[in-house]
Enzyme design. Structure first.
Site, mmCIF file in Angstrom:
data_model
loop_
_atom_site.group_PDB
_atom_site.id
_atom_site.type_symbol
_atom_site.label_atom_id
_atom_site.label_comp_id
_atom_site.label_asym_id
_atom_site.label_seq_id
_atom_site.Cartn_x
_atom_site.Cartn_y
_atom_site.Cartn_z
ATOM 1 N N GLU A 82 0.885 -1.171 0.000
ATOM 2 C CA GLU A 82 0.000 0.000 0.000
ATOM 3 C C GLU A 82 0.920 1.217 0.000
ATOM 4 O O GLU A 82 1.453 1.602 1.034
ATOM 5 C CB GLU A 82 -0.889 -0.064 1.251
ATOM 6 N N CYS A 121 -2.291 8.930 2.135
ATOM 7 C CA CYS A 121 -1.932 8.398 0.812
ATOM 8 C C CYS A 121 -3.030 8.690 -0.213
ATOM 9 O O CYS A 121 -2.755 8.721 -1.407
ATOM 10 C CB CYS A 121 -1.638 6.914 0.902
HETATM 11 P P1 NAD Z 1 9.266 5.720 4.284
HETATM 12 O O1 NAD Z 1 8.700 4.865 3.230
HETATM 13 O O2 NAD Z 1 10.765 5.788 4.422
HETATM 14 O O3 NAD Z 1 8.711 5.258 5.684
HETATM 15 C C1 NAD Z 1 7.370 4.881 5.814
HETATM 16 C C2 NAD Z 1 7.309 3.794 6.842
HETATM 17 O O4 NAD Z 1 8.033 2.685 6.373
HETATM 18 C C3 NAD Z 1 7.951 4.231 8.155
HETATM 19 O O5 NAD Z 1 7.079 3.898 9.181
HETATM 20 C C4 NAD Z 1 9.231 3.458 8.215
HETATM 21 O O6 NAD Z 1 9.516 3.049 9.525
HETATM 22 C C5 NAD Z 1 8.963 2.260 7.340
HETATM 23 N N1 NAD Z 1 10.155 1.800 6.649
HETATM 24 C C6 NAD Z 1 11.110 2.545 6.054
HETATM 25 N N2 NAD Z 1 12.062 1.762 5.534
HETATM 26 C C7 NAD Z 1 11.703 0.490 5.810
HETATM 27 C C8 NAD Z 1 12.288 -0.780 5.553
HETATM 28 N N3 NAD Z 1 13.441 -0.908 4.874
HETATM 29 N N4 NAD Z 1 11.654 -1.885 5.991
HETATM 30 C C9 NAD Z 1 10.482 -1.785 6.660
HETATM 31 N N5 NAD Z 1 9.883 -0.619 6.936
HETATM 32 C C10 NAD Z 1 10.489 0.508 6.516
HETATM 33 O O7 NAD Z 1 8.657 7.135 4.174
HETATM 34 P P2 NAD Z 1 8.927 8.488 5.008
HETATM 35 O O8 NAD Z 1 10.331 9.018 4.892
HETATM 36 O O9 NAD Z 1 8.411 8.324 6.363
HETATM 37 O O10 NAD Z 1 8.038 9.370 4.118
HETATM 38 C C11 NAD Z 1 8.477 9.604 2.773
HETATM 39 C C12 NAD Z 1 7.323 9.553 1.855
HETATM 40 O O11 NAD Z 1 6.702 8.268 1.888
HETATM 41 C C13 NAD Z 1 6.189 10.494 2.198
HETATM 42 O O12 NAD Z 1 6.463 11.792 1.834
HETATM 43 C C14 NAD Z 1 5.076 9.850 1.428
HETATM 44 O O13 NAD Z 1 5.176 10.216 0.086
HETATM 45 C C15 NAD Z 1 5.347 8.370 1.552
HETATM 46 N N6 NAD Z 1 4.494 7.736 2.590
HETATM 47 C C16 NAD Z 1 3.381 7.120 2.180
HETATM 48 C C17 NAD Z 1 2.535 6.554 3.113
HETATM 49 C C18 NAD Z 1 1.275 5.870 2.702
HETATM 50 O O14 NAD Z 1 0.309 5.887 3.450
HETATM 51 N N7 NAD Z 1 1.254 5.198 1.567
HETATM 52 C C19 NAD Z 1 2.847 6.628 4.469
HETATM 53 C C20 NAD Z 1 4.033 7.257 4.862
HETATM 54 C C21 NAD Z 1 4.855 7.800 3.906
#
Ligand code: NAD
Length: 480
Positions: free
Chosen positions: A254, A288
């Site tokens: 997602e 999202c």
């Molecule tokens: P990110 O993808 O780095 O982190 C989102 C989540 O994923 C965090 O809770 C993080 O702990 C987890 N995560 C990160 N790397 C991981 C890994 N290798 N294995 C497992 N989990 C991992 O995103 P961010 O820096 O927090 O945000 C960046 C961008 O991501 C936002 O600006 C947005 O565009 C997107 N985002 C989307 C959603 C969504 O609901 N689809 C949610 C959060 C962020």
């Protein structure tokens, strides 16, 4: 019966039903985004903790899969009732660690209860089917749980993102290890605690924290885990799918979106604005399915922009704990920094800044509700999810141009359209590349409706019957 946690003073892992913390475990601070103050200290799982969780998940799966659907449903119903009782307390934890206004936080916990209630019913509706065979033979399809699941949830919906990882899994008869975001751990812990208090065994639903990449590599590196489910950015989603491929684990992703809002010329501008302006700034735009790219037929554009800006300026920004706050801070330091860079890039390329555009104050992560208009397509913000309190308004020549622009990006999560023209509505249903399309409304999520995207927004579905079925696999029994 344990009560819901009331503050961030005793954060822990949940392994085998035990609250685990202390010892030589590394810790990280949890920050209040409204004040930048430290709320509490979160322990990271050691490598041994993760191995224990994996062994528990293996054991838990083999017993939980044999439980009757009635027993699984009863636990989910009871957990939902506990969440309703505890919604106020959990909502407070959620606002403190994530920033959204109390009303939204409480609504999030209630949505979790509604989803568990729906999944409780789905436990009993995981029907198979009988195939037509000659007399003396038979063939039937049954659905069996896929196996232990690893779930990784993002910080924007600290409770909903976690319930979507664990609810369908538990209903299907799987065990699950979930890693909520380290930035927003308490609401996810409280949600899983409600499931344990309701009778879900401690080895069936466990919570770990750590360095995200280290935890996911450890869990995905184990043959015990048979499915991976993730909410977060497209970049991390692609990385996890590659890791999962090494062991051919099932995946549900997602990921990000950049939702178009198609406003066609027969729309009533005030009705659209009354519905969509609030939706654009919900959770400070960190959703999202946030409506972000407003594509407006050009005759309506001047009135639409004026009305949008007027309503945006009236939004009351403040600490989510205060009653009259309509929009809280962004959830972490990365938010305002990233958004300011994207706005600067769009302005350099010729976009008009109609309101907002700046950080508010020097405490916490507040950012003004912002409107950019006439934004060139080569601006970064027209191509990458803004994930912040911003709306992009562009005039469009006609319906064809709107649909083409709506589908231009590699993302396809939510889309919104405003028209009463029946032919156009059926064209949109067929042609818009999105997992969810709202016509004349702003809601794309309900417990009984599959939630998920296409293209770079991911695959697999949460919520709806699909949320349970995607935790199961078909098995065909041929009998002669
Ligand atoms: P990110 O993808 O780095 O982190 C989102 C989540 O994923 C965090 O809770 C993080 O702990 C987890 N995560 C990160 N790397 C991981 C890994 N290798 N294995 C497992 N989990 C991992 O995103 P961010 O820096 O927090 O945000 C960046 C961008 O991501 C936002 O600006 C947005 O565009 C997107 N985002 C989307 C959603 C969504 O609901 N689809 C949610 C959060 C962020």
């Amino acid at each position: 019966m344990t009560d819901a946690p009331s503050d961030h003073s005793s954060l822990h892992l949940l392994i085998g039903g035990e609250k685990v913390s202390g010892g030589s475990r590394k810790t990280q601070d949890v920050i209040d985004p409204a004040t930048a103050e430290v709320l509490g200290s979160l322990p990271h799982a050691t490598s041994d903790d993760l191995d224990t969780a994996l062994a528990n998940a293996d054991k838990g799966f083999h017993s939980w899969r044999k439980e009757s659907a009635d027993k699984r449903a009863a636990a989910l119903h009871k957990a939902a009732a506990l969440l309703r009782e505890r919604a106020g307390a959990i909502g407070e934890l959620l606002t403190r660690e994530q920033g959204k206004p109390q009303r939204e936080a409480m609504g999030e916990v209630i949505y979790c209860a509604m989803l568990l209630e729906f999944y409780a019913g789905e436990c009993k509706r995981a029907y198979g089917r009988t195939l037509v065979r000659p007399e003396g033979q038979s063939a039937r399809v049954i659905y069996v749980p896929v196996g232990p699941i690893a779930g990784f949830a993002a910080w924007n919906f600290p409770a909903i993102n976690v319930v979507r990882k664990v609810g369908g899994a538990i209903a299907a008869g799987c065990s699950v290890i979930v890693k909520p975001s380290e930035e927003t751990p308490a609401a996810g812990l409280a949600l899983v605690q409600a499931l344990l208090d309701a009778g879900v065994p401690g080895d069936v639903c466990q919570v770990v924290f750590g360095v995200p990449d280290e935890v996911s590599r450890h869990l995905l590196g184990s043959p015990i885990i048979r499915k991976v489910t993730f909410t977060g950015s497209t970049a991390v989603g692609k990385h996890l799918v590659k890791l999962a491929a090494d062991d051919l684990k099932v995946t549900t992703m997602e990921l990000g979106g950049h939702a178009p809002v198609m406003v066609f010329k027969d729309s009533d501008v005030d009705t659209v604005l009354d519905t969509m302006v609030g939706a654009a700034y919900r959770n400070a735009g960190q959703v999202c399915v946030s409506p972000t790219r407003f594509l407006i037929e050009e005759d309506l554009f001047p009135a639409f922009r004026d009305g949008f800006v007027e309503r945006t300026k009236a939004i009351k920004v403040g600490n989510g704990m205060e009653k009259d706050t309509q929009m809280g801070p962004m959830a972490n330091e990365r938010g305002p920094e990233g958004l300011a860079k994207k706005i600067a890039d769009a302005k350099d390329k010729g976009a008009k800044l109609d309101t907002g555009g700046e950080r508010i104050g020097n405490q916490g992560f507040f950012f003004e509700p912002t409107v950019l208009s006439e934004v060139p397509l080569d601006a970064e913000i027209m191509n990458e999810e803004p994930f912040g309190p911003i709306a992009l308004l562009n005039p469009m020549a006609n319906a064809d141009a709107i649909v083409e622009e709506a589908n231009r990006l590699p993302y396809g999560l939510a889309a919104y359209a405003w028209t009463n023209d029946p032919k156009l509505r059926s064209r949109l249903a067929a042609e818009v590349e999105a997992g969810m399309l709202a016509i004349n409304g702003a809601n794309v999520s309900a417990p009984d409706a599959p939630f998920g995207g296409v293209k770079w927004s991911g695959f697999g579905r949460e919520d709806g019957e699909e949320g349970v079925m995607h935790c199961m696999v078909a098995k065909t029994i041929h009998e002669s």
